[in-house]
Design a protein around this motif. Structure first.
Motif, PDB file in Angstrom:
ATOM      1  N   TYR A  22      20.281   9.435  33.961  1.00 33.65           N
ATOM      2  CA  TYR A  22      19.413  10.399  34.640  1.00 33.65           C
ATOM      3  C   TYR A  22      18.386  11.033  33.700  1.00 33.65           C
ATOM      4  O   TYR A  22      17.229  11.223  34.084  1.00 33.65           O
ATOM      5  N   GLN A  25      16.505   7.456  31.521  1.00 32.22           N
ATOM      6  CA  GLN A  25      15.863   6.422  32.323  1.00 32.22           C
ATOM      7  C   GLN A  25      15.065   6.978  33.494  1.00 32.22           C
ATOM      8  O   GLN A  25      14.022   6.449  33.830  1.00 32.22           O
ATOM      9  N   LEU A  26      15.551   8.058  34.112  1.00 39.49           N
ATOM     10  CA  LEU A  26      14.816   8.634  35.231  1.00 39.49           C
ATOM     11  C   LEU A  26      13.936   9.812  34.832  1.00 39.49           C
ATOM     12  O   LEU A  26      13.052  10.194  35.583  1.00 39.49           O
ATOM     13  N   PRO A  47      15.417  16.704  38.660  1.00 32.79           N
ATOM     14  CA  PRO A  47      14.257  15.810  38.656  1.00 32.79           C
ATOM     15  C   PRO A  47      12.973  16.591  38.367  1.00 32.79           C
ATOM     16  O   PRO A  47      12.868  17.767  38.742  1.00 32.79           O
ATOM     17  N   ARG A  83       7.959   3.629  40.459  1.00 35.43           N
ATOM     18  CA  ARG A  83       8.691   2.379  40.257  1.00 35.43           C
ATOM     19  C   ARG A  83       8.383   1.789  38.885  1.00 35.43           C
ATOM     20  O   ARG A  83       9.284   1.374  38.155  1.00 35.43           O
ATOM     21  N   VAL A  86      10.144   3.852  35.948  1.00 38.10           N
ATOM     22  CA  VAL A  86      11.571   3.631  35.719  1.00 38.10           C
ATOM     23  C   VAL A  86      11.880   2.173  35.399  1.00 38.10           C
ATOM     24  O   VAL A  86      12.816   1.888  34.657  1.00 38.10           O
ATOM     25  N   VAL A  91      15.483   0.517  34.523  1.00 35.84           N
ATOM     26  CA  VAL A  91      16.177   0.723  35.791  1.00 35.84           C
ATOM     27  C   VAL A  91      15.932  -0.483  36.701  1.00 35.84           C
ATOM     28  O   VAL A  91      14.790  -0.907  36.878  1.00 35.84           O
ATOM     29  N   ILE A  93      15.296  -1.835  40.118  1.00 39.84           N
ATOM     30  CA  ILE A  93      14.736  -1.204  41.308  1.00 39.84           C
ATOM     31  C   ILE A  93      14.132  -2.281  42.201  1.00 39.84           C
ATOM     32  O   ILE A  93      13.620  -3.294  41.717  1.00 39.84           O
ATOM     33  N   ASP A 109      22.432   4.383  40.606  1.00 40.98           N
ATOM     34  CA  ASP A 109      22.871   4.807  39.279  1.00 40.98           C
ATOM     35  C   ASP A 109      23.978   3.861  38.801  1.00 40.98           C
ATOM     36  O   ASP A 109      24.387   2.956  39.545  1.00 40.98           O
ATOM     37  N   TRP A 115      19.712   5.731  45.569  1.00 38.85           N
ATOM     38  CA  TRP A 115      18.526   6.576  45.572  1.00 38.85           C
ATOM     39  C   TRP A 115      17.350   5.813  46.157  1.00 38.85           C
ATOM     40  O   TRP A 115      17.333   4.588  46.162  1.00 38.85           O
TER      41      TRP A 115
END
Length: 125
Positions: A22, A25-26, A47, A83, A86, A91, A93, A109, A115
């Motif tokens: 979190y 990476q996010l 976030p 997109r 991440v 990540v 996605i 995750d 998510w």
């Protein structure tokens, strides 16, 4: 009476791995990582730009199985930009799905909590 959603608990198996996902990476901010005693650990991350945080840890929570939280939405101005950001951070996605003008990209995750990045055009608001 105001009612503000400020924390969504997430069931995870590995607190440190989840922090890395979190935060690193996010790009969530690590607000709290405390160990008040008796084996309890409380972690809270937020976030960017959000008034609502996520929380996880050890020694507290509802006992919900890790990976059981589904379809949390992160509303963004551009799904493509979110997109790419991440994706560059490792990540996994989905491609972007256009649902009649509202765009989504889906990811999970490390425990399988799911998510969605969601882009809502101004004319739908």
């Amino acid at each position: 009476m105001d009612m503000k959603l400020e924390l969504v608990p997430l069931p995870v198996t590995d607190v440190d791995r989840s922090i890395a996902f979190y935060r690193d990476q996010l790009g969530f901010s690590l607000d709290h990582d405390v160990q008040p005693g008796n084996g309890m650990r409380v972690v809270q991350l937020t976030p960017p730009g959000s008034a609502c945080s996520i929380g996880f840890g050890t020694g507290w929570g509802s006992g919900t199985a890790p990976g059981s939280v589904r379809d949390l939405h992160l509303v963004v101005d551009s799904v493509e930009e979110a997109r790419q950001l991440v994706l560059a951070r490792g990540v996994e996605i989905s491609e972007i799905s256009d649902m009649g003008g509202v765009k989504y990209a889906f990811f999970a995750d490390p425990d399988g909590n799911t998510w969605e990045f969601q882009e809502i055009p101004a004319h739908f608001r």
